[in-house]
Design a protein around this motif. Sequence first.
Motif, PDB file in Angstrom:
ATOM      1  N   VAL A 133       1.339   4.606  -3.013  1.00 17.03           N
ATOM      2  CA  VAL A 133       0.072   6.199  -2.820  1.00 17.03           C
ATOM      3  C   VAL A 133       1.120   6.593  -2.323  1.00 17.03           C
ATOM      4  N   GLY A 143       0.822  -0.946  -0.585  1.00 19.61           N
ATOM      5  CA  GLY A 143      -0.183  -0.270  -0.442  1.00 19.61           C
ATOM      6  C   GLY A 143       0.661   0.798  -0.312  1.00 19.61           C
ATOM      7  N   GLN A 151      -0.391   5.199 -22.227  1.00 15.27           N
ATOM      8  CA  GLN A 151      -1.538   4.844 -21.544  1.00 15.27           C
ATOM      9  C   GLN A 151      -2.436   4.643 -22.420  1.00 15.27           C
ATOM     10  N   PHE A 193      -9.798  -5.548 -19.516  1.00 15.76           N
ATOM     11  CA  PHE A 193      -8.937  -5.129 -17.859  1.00 15.76           C
ATOM     12  C   PHE A 193      -7.478  -5.315 -18.493  1.00 15.76           C
ATOM     13  N   GLY A 239       0.741  11.062  -3.171  1.00 16.46           N
ATOM     14  CA  GLY A 239      -0.227  12.071  -3.771  1.00 16.46           C
ATOM     15  C   GLY A 239       0.706  12.950  -4.435  1.00 16.46           C
ATOM     16  N   ALA A 240       1.939  12.486  -4.913  1.00 13.03           N
ATOM     17  CA  ALA A 240       3.075  12.834  -6.051  1.00 13.03           C
ATOM     18  C   ALA A 240       2.366  13.090  -7.217  1.00 13.03           C
ATOM     19  N   GLY A 241       1.416  12.418  -7.332  1.00  9.82           N
ATOM     20  CA  GLY A 241       1.196  11.643  -8.750  1.00  9.82           C
ATOM     21  C   GLY A 241       2.151  10.868  -9.848  1.00  9.82           C
ATOM     22  N   THR A 242       2.499  10.099  -8.216  1.00  6.32           N
ATOM     23  CA  THR A 242       2.822   8.639  -8.943  1.00  6.32           C
ATOM     24  C   THR A 242       2.397   7.437  -9.136  1.00  6.32           C
ATOM     25  N   ARG A 243       1.890   6.544 -10.356  1.00 10.68           N
ATOM     26  CA  ARG A 243       0.842   5.876 -10.489  1.00 10.68           C
ATOM     27  C   ARG A 243       1.509   4.610  -9.506  1.00 10.68           C
ATOM     28  N   SER A 244       1.081   4.137  -9.570  1.00 10.86           N
ATOM     29  CA  SER A 244       1.027   2.730  -8.347  1.00 10.86           C
ATOM     30  C   SER A 244       0.865   1.644  -9.022  1.00 10.86           C
ATOM     31  N   ARG A 304      -3.569   2.412 -24.880  1.00 14.70           N
ATOM     32  CA  ARG A 304      -3.720   0.977 -24.840  1.00 14.70           C
ATOM     33  C   ARG A 304      -5.183   1.659 -24.379  1.00 14.70           C
ATOM     34  N   SER A 305      -5.888   2.702 -23.644  1.00 12.61           N
ATOM     35  CA  SER A 305      -6.895   2.899 -23.110  1.00 12.61           C
ATOM     36  C   SER A 305      -7.861   3.033 -24.323  1.00 12.61           C
ATOM     37  N   GLY A 352      -6.353  -2.784 -21.288  1.00 13.53           N
ATOM     38  CA  GLY A 352      -6.029  -1.477 -20.543  1.00 13.53           C
ATOM     39  C   GLY A 352      -5.176  -1.487 -19.975  1.00 13.53           C
ATOM     40  N   SER A 353      -5.802  -2.410 -18.368  1.00 16.74           N
ATOM     41  CA  SER A 353      -4.864  -2.259 -17.314  1.00 16.74           C
ATOM     42  C   SER A 353      -2.633  -2.718 -17.583  1.00 16.74           C
TER      43      SER A 353
END
Lengths: 511, 120, 449, 99, 562
Positions: free
Chosen positions: E147, E144, E208, E197, E149-154, E211-212, E200-201
Motif C-alpha cells: 500500500v 505490508g 475487475q 470470494f 497510497g498512490a492508487g496501487t492495488r495490493s 468479475r465482481s 470476486g477476489s
Amino acid sequence: MITPPSIEYSSLSPILIVFGVALVGVLVDAFATKRARRTFQPILAGAGFVAALVAVAVLHGRQAILASGALAIDAPTLFMQGTILVFALLSVLLVAERQLDSSGGAIVASAAITPGSKGSTAQQTSADVQTEAYPLMVFSVTGMMLFVASNNLLVMFVALEILSLPLYLLAGLARRRRLLSQEAAMKYFLLGAFSSAFFLYGVAFAYGFAGSVELGAVADAVSNAGANDTYLYLSLALLAVGLFFKIGAVPFHSWTPDVYQGSPTPVTAFMAAGTKVAAFGALLRVFYVAFGGLRWDWRPILWTIAILTMVVGAVLALTQRDIKRMLAYSAIAHAGFLLVGLAGTNTDGLRGSMFYLVTYGFTTIAAFAVVSLVRTGDGEAGDLSQWRGLGRTSPLLAGTFSFLLLALAGIPLTSGFTGKFAVFQAAIAGDATPLVVVALVCSAIAAFFYVRVIVLMFFSEPLAEGPVVVTRPTLTFAAVAIGTVATLVLGVAPQPLLDLATTAATSGFVR
Amino acid sequence: MLSNYVPILVLLVIAALFAVGSVAAGALIGPRRFNRAKIDAYECGIEPSPAPAGPQRFPVKYYNTAMLFIVFDIEIIFLFPWAVAFDSLAVFGLGAMALFMATIFVAYAYEWRRGGLEWD
Amino acid sequence: MSATPSTLVWAAAADPDLHAFADDPFWLILLKAVAVFAFLLLMTLFAIVFERKVVAKMQQRVGPNRHGPRGWLQSLADGAKLMLKEDLIPVLADKPIFILAPIVSAVPAFLAFAVIPFGPEVSIFGERTTLQLADLPVSVLYLLAAASLGVYGLILSGWSSGSTYPLLGSLRSAAQIISYEVAMGLAFVAVFIYAGTLSTSGIVAGQSGRWYIVLVPSFVLYCISMVGETNRTPFDLPEAEGELVGGFHTEYSSIKFAFFFLAEYINMVTVSAIATTLFLGGWQPPPIPGLSGLNSGWVPLIWFVLKLLAFLFFFIWLRGTLPRLRYDQFMSFGWKVLIPVGLVWVLAVATFRVYQKHVDDRTPWLVGFGVVVGILLIVALIDPGGARHQRELEEAEQRKLAEAPSLDRIPWPPPPQAAGRGRPAVSAGASANGSSTVIPADPGPRQER
Amino acid sequence: MNPANYLILSALLFTIGTVGVLVRRNAIVVFMSVELMLNAVNLTLVTFSRIHGTLDGQIMAFFVMVVAAAEVVIGLAIILSIFRTRRSASVDDVNLLKY
Amino acid sequence: MHTVPWLTIMLIVPAAGAVVVAALPRRLSTLAKQLTLGLSLAVLVLAVLATAAYNPDKAGFQFAQSYDWIKTFGISYSVGADGISLVLILLAALLVPVVVLASWDEAGADGGTTGATDPTGAAAVGAAAVGVDGAGVDGAGVDGAGVDGAGTRSRRSVPAFFALLLALEAGMIGVFAATDVFLFYVFFEAMLIPMYFLIGSYGPVREQAQRSYAAVKFLLYSLFGGLLMLAAVIGLYVVSADNLGSGTFDFATLRQMDITPGVQKLLFLGFFLAFAIKAPLFPFHTWLPDAGAQSPTGGAVLLVGVLDKVGTFGLIRYCIPLFPDAADYFAPLVLGLAVIGIFYGALLAIGQRDMKRLVAYTSLAHFGFIALGTFAFTSQAGSGAVLYMVNHGLSTGLLFMVVGFLVARRGTRDVGAYGGLARVTPVLAGVFLVAGLSSLALPGTNSFVSEFLVLVGTFTRNRPLAIVATTGIVLAAIYILYLYQRTMTGPVVHEENKVLVDLSLREKLVVAPMVALIVALGVYPKPLLDIITPTVTATYADIGKSDPAPTHSVAAESGGHS
C-alpha cells in the motif's frame, strides 16, 4: 380511607438499580470535575448495567403483577430487560471510546456551542465530553426496561417518554457534523412527540372503551366487546401507530434514516438495538395481552405493515450512498422481518421475535461499531464510495464487517440466519406462509445491498485517499468482538439462548 | 358540584364589567391632544430606537427559568394531592414521595452546580 | 390505573360538606359577590392611602391630608384624576392586546377572593349562609390559578407595548412570579398535610384548635414568597424605576395605568387573605382564653379584617424599611434558598407526621431517611468552595476553548502532506463526503498522534 | 350536556394538531401542534372519566401534563439550539439529511 | 454401530485447515500452499478409506452420526453417506488436491489471465509480474508494503486463496454428507461464501468490473434460490410438526411422512428452484457462464465440477424421495427443461468465442442429461445420472483446467487467439483432446457409460424424449471438435503462440490422475456403479417407481455396459 398500594420493590430491582445509577450519574455530573467525570461516568453506567443484569438473573422465574397492576414481571419481560441491559452495556463501551477521534470520542465536547461559531471547531479536538450522555443513556435504559414491563397503557406511555426523551437529546450530541446531528435530534423529537401523541390518544380510547388502561382489563373488555367497539378499534389503531413508529415500521419509518445518520454512531447503535427490543417488547405485550382476543382483526393490518416495511426497507436501502443510512434502512427491513414473526400470533412467534431481537441487536451494534472505526478527516467515512477496497487494506476489519453484513443478510452459520429461521418458522406455523415468501424475497433484495458493500470492500481497488482505520480503540474493539462472537455463536450454537427464549415464551405474559 | 362555581362566575361578570367599563369610560372621557412624541416608545427621552428589542431576543436565561418552573410546578401538582391524602398513605406515601423528591433533588442539584441558577 | 389511586386523591378532598354553598338563592349570591367586589375596591382605596400614611409616619412626614377627612379620600381623587387623563397608545403597540392587558391583569385579582372565607355561617335576610362567596373541594388550587392568571396581564402589557423597557420589565416580572410561585406552593403543602383538604373553609375549620402558623417555616416561606408574588418592595424589580423606568407599565397612561395599580393592591389584599386563611386561622379569634366565644355570627368578620390589616401593615412596613434587591440576588434567593428549604421542610413535616400518627417499626428508618436527605441536601447545596472551584475550572476551560485557534476543520489524523494546508471555511459537518486525508488504511498497526 | 360532544371537540382538536404538524413548516409551530394534540387527549381523558364516573382519566391527564412539560423542556432546548445555529426555525431549512 | 466417523473427520480437517491457513501471514504463502495440499490429500486418503469401508449392500446411510444441534427446531448434526453422496464426496476429495496443485502459482500471480507478455509467468515460481504497475509479487515479498497510497492495488493474499479452497472443500463435503435437511441447507448456503470470494477476489485481474459482477450475480442467484429453499425447509419443518407432533429435519424421518399433494407441490417447487438454479437447469443458468468465465481456474473447476453437482444431487436426494407425488407431477416439466438445456447449452457453446464460457455452456448441456436421467425414474437412468455427475466433474474439470493453462500462457480466453498449438505444445493438446472426447462422451471414455445409461434408462420410460436427447450428442461432438480444431490444429497463426511452453511437471502431475481416471472409468466403471446403483434403486423403489422392464435386471444392465 385509602389503602395504600404496595410496591414490591424487590421485583422492581433491575429498574430501580438502573434508575438509581442514572440519578447518581447526574450527581456525578454535577459535582465531579470534568476529568473525573470522563473516567467515572462510563464505569458507573457499566457497573449499573451489570448490577441490574445480576438482578434480572436473580429474579429469573418470577411472575407477578406489581404496583397495583402498573407493572408486570414475567419471563418475557425479564428476557427483554436482560437483552436491553446487555445491549446497553455494549453501547456504553462504544460511547466511552475515547481513542477514535483525537482525544474525545464520539460525543461532543459541549453541545451548547453553536456550530460555526468561535470555538465550535476547536471543540472537535477538545478532550472534553458532554458526559451527560451517560446518565441520559441510563435514563433511556430505565425507560426501555419500564416499557417492556408495563402492564398498564399509561405507564407504558410514561415509559415511552422516558426512553425517548433522552434519546432525542443523545441524537444531537455528535462530535463531528454538528449540524446533521442537531437536525437529527430535531426530526427525531418532532416526529417522536407526534407519534407519542397518537399513542396517547390510543390510550385515551382504550380507557374510554374499557374504563381502565390496564392491559388485563382491556383484554377482559375485548372479550366481551360489543357496544363501543369504535373506541376499541380506534384505540388499537392509534396505539399501533405509536408503537410502529418506535420500531420504525413503514409508513412510520421516515425518521429512521435521518436519525440514524445524524446521531453519534454509538448512540445510533444503542438506538438500533435497544429501542427495537423495548418497542417490540411493548408491542408484543399490547398485542398479545390486551388485544389478543382481536387477533383476527389486527392480523391483516399487521400483514400489510410487515410487507410494506420489508419491501420499503429493502428497496430503499438499495439506493443509499451512506453506510449509516443503509444500515438504517436495513433496520427498517429487519423490523419488517420481526413483524413477520409477530404475525404468527403464537407462542413460537413470541419466542422467535425475542430470539431475533437478541441476534439482531448484537449484530447491529457490532456493525455500527465497525462503521465508527473507519474515519476520514471530518469524521466517519460515511459515504460508501470511501469504503472502496477496504478489504485489501484492512482485511480483518473488512472481513469482520462482511461477516456482520452477511449475518444481517441471514446467511447460515450466522445469528441472522437462526433468527430469521425462528421468526419464519413461527409465521409458517401460524398460517402466514405468503408473508414468509414476501419476507424471503425481501431478504434476497436485502442481501443485494449487503453484498454490494462487500463487493466494494473486497473487489474494488482501494482509493488513493482512502479512509483510515483506527487501530487503537480498545473499547470499540471489545464491542465489535463481543458482537461478532455473539453473532457467530448464536449462528452456530443457538440452543442455549433458544431454550431461554422458549422458556420465556411458553411461560408467556402474565395477565 | 358545578353549581359551586356560579358565584365565581357572578363575580367574574361584575369584575369584567367594571374593568371593561372603566377602560372604555377612560378612553371616552379623557382628552385627546395629538403629539407625535407622546406615542413614541419611551426611552428616557432620547430618540427611540427604530426597532425595539423584538420577541426573538430574550436572553436564553428566561427559557431556562421557565423550564425549571415547569419542572417544579409539576412536582407541586403531585405534592398537593399527596399532602391532602397524606394521613391515609402514611408510610407508603412518605416513601414514594421521598423517592420522587430525591429524583427532583438530583436534577436540582445538577442545575445548580452547572450554573443553571445563576443570573448575571 | 385501578380504582385505588383515584380514590386516593379525591376521598379526602371531597370530605367537607360543601353543599351549603350550592344552596344559596341567586339574589344572595349576587349580594355576596357585590359585597366582595366592593370590599376589594374599598380595600384598595384604603390600602393606598394607608400605605402612604404609614410610610409617611415612618419617614417623619405627614402623608396625604388634603382630600376628604384627614386625607382618606386621596386615592379616590387619584383615580378620578387618572380617569380624566389622556389615553395614549404607542404607535408600535399591538393595539388590542395593549388594551386587553390591564383588564387581564385586574380581573383575576378580583376572582381570587371568591373562595376566601370571611366568617362562619350567618343569617342574611332570613337565609342561612356562610360568609364566603364560594367554596370548592379544590379552593386552594383555584386560588393559585386565579393568582397566576394575573401574570398574563403583565406579560401581555410588556409584550404589546412595542418598547424595550416594558418588555424587559414584563419578562422579569414573569420570571419573578413563576420563581416565587414554586416556593409559595411548597409553603402550602405542610398546611395540606395537616388539614387534609384543599377547601379553604375546611382549612379554616381545621385550625379551630391551633393555627397553622405553628408551621413556622411554611409561614415564613409563604410570607416571603407572597411579597415576591405581588412585586412589592423589596422584590419590586419589574417596576424598578431606577432600572426599567417603571417596567411593564411604562407605556400606559390614564385608567389603564390605574388598573395595574388596582391589580397590585388587590393582589396584596388577596395574598394577605390567603395567609390569614391558611396560617392565621382565618376568621377565627385568636386562641386566647375568653375570646373563644367570639367566633360566631358577624363577629369573626372583624377578626378576619384585623388579621388582613396586620398583613397589609407588614407589606408597608417592608416597603418603608428595605431597599430593593438586585435581580440576581433576588432570583438566587428564590431558587437557592426558598425552594430547597421548602422541599426539605415538606419532607420533614411529612416524616414528623408519619412518626406522630403511625409509629411502628419502620419509622426509625424513615426518620433516618429524612436525616440523610437533609444531610445530602446540605452537602449538595452548601459547599460553596467546591462550587467556586468548579466554576473557576469551567471558566478556565471556556476561556481556553474560546482562545483556541480557529481551525475550521481539524483533519484527523493529520494528513502528512496536507498538514500545513489551510482549508476554506466550511461549517463543520456540512459536508458529508470528501475526505481530506491521504493516509491509506493499512493492515499494520498505525498510531494516531 | 352530551359528553360525546366533548369527544368530538377533542377529536377536532387532535385533527387540527395533526394537520398542523403535517402542514406547518416552523418547528415551533409544529411543536405547538403536538402540544395541542396532547391537550386534545387530555380533554378526551377527562370526558371519558366523566362518562365512566371514575377519576382515573383525570389522573391520567395529570400524567400527560407532566410528560408534556418534560417534552416542552427538551423540545425547546433542541429547537433553540438549531435556531441559534441557523437563525430560523423552519423545518424546510433543516434539510441536510437527505437520501 | 461404532465405526470411524469418517465424514466428520473429513469435515473437520479442511475446515480447521482453512482457519489455520487463513491465519498464516502472507510471507508464508509457500507454507500455506504446502499445508493446503497436504490437508486436501489427507482428505482424499480419508475419502478413499471411507469408500473402502463402505458396504454397498447395506441399505440406508452408513458412517451415520447424529447429535442434537438446535433442539428447539429439531435440528441435529447428522451426517451419513449412501452410494450417491459417497461418490460425490470422493469426487470432491479428488478434485481439491488437483485444483490446489493447479492453482499453485495462480493466486499469488494475480490470477492467470494477466501477464500476457510473460509466457513463463504461470510456470515460474516467484517470477510472475503484473503488467500495469510492475509491483513485485514474489512469494518472499515485503510484508505490508503493498500500500503506498498512490492508487496501487495490493497483492492478493495467497493464504486466503487456499483457505477459501479448503473452506469450500469442507462445505462441499458437508453438503453431501448431511442427512439433516437443515444441516444440508446450512452447508448449501455456507458454500457460497468462499466461492463468492474466489470469483470476486481471485478472478481475472483486469476485468475487475466483470468479475465482481459475476460474483454478485452468482451469489444473488444462489441466495435467492437458497431463500426459496429456506421457505420450503421451514415449511417442511412445520409440516413435520403437524404430522409427527414435533418438528424434525431428519431426512430419514421426513421421507416416511405422507404430505398432502398440494403441500408437496409447493415444497417441491421451493427445493427444485433452488437446485435448478444451483445445477443449473435451463432458464436459471445465466449466472453460470459469467461465474465460470470469471473464476480462477481452480475455482471454475470446483464450481462446475462439484459445486453445481449439489443441485443435481439435491434433486435425486431430496426432491424425489421427499415429495414423490410432486416429483411425478412435475417430472414432464423437468424433463422438458432438461432437453431444452441439452440443446440450448450445446448450441450456445458452439457459438462461443470465449473458451471458459464455452466450457460453461457445455456443462449446461451435461446438466440437462443429468436431470433427464434423474427424472426418468428408472434405476439405469438414475444410476447413469449419478455416475454422470462424477464423470462430468472429471471431464469438465479437466477441460477447465486445460483451458486455464492455455489462458495462463496466452492471457486471453478468445478462441481466435489460438490455433495450431498441437505443434507447439503437444502434451497440452493431447490432454485437451482427452478432456474434450470425454466431454462429448466418446465410447471408451468415462462419460460414455453414464450418458448411455441415462439414455437407455430414459428410453424405457419415455422413448421420444430419449431419442431427441440423443441428438444432443451430435451437437456435443460439434462444439468439442470445433473448439479443438480452432485451437490446436492447423498452422500457428499468431506469433505469440510460437513461444508457448508445454505443460510443466507440476501441470502434468495435475492432469495425470484426471486423464487416468477418465480412461479407467470409461473402461471399468463397475466399482462406482456398484456403490451407486443400490442406493438409486432404493430411492426409486421407495417412491414406488420400479423399472418398467422387469426382464432387465439392474445388475445385468450395469454390468453389461461396463
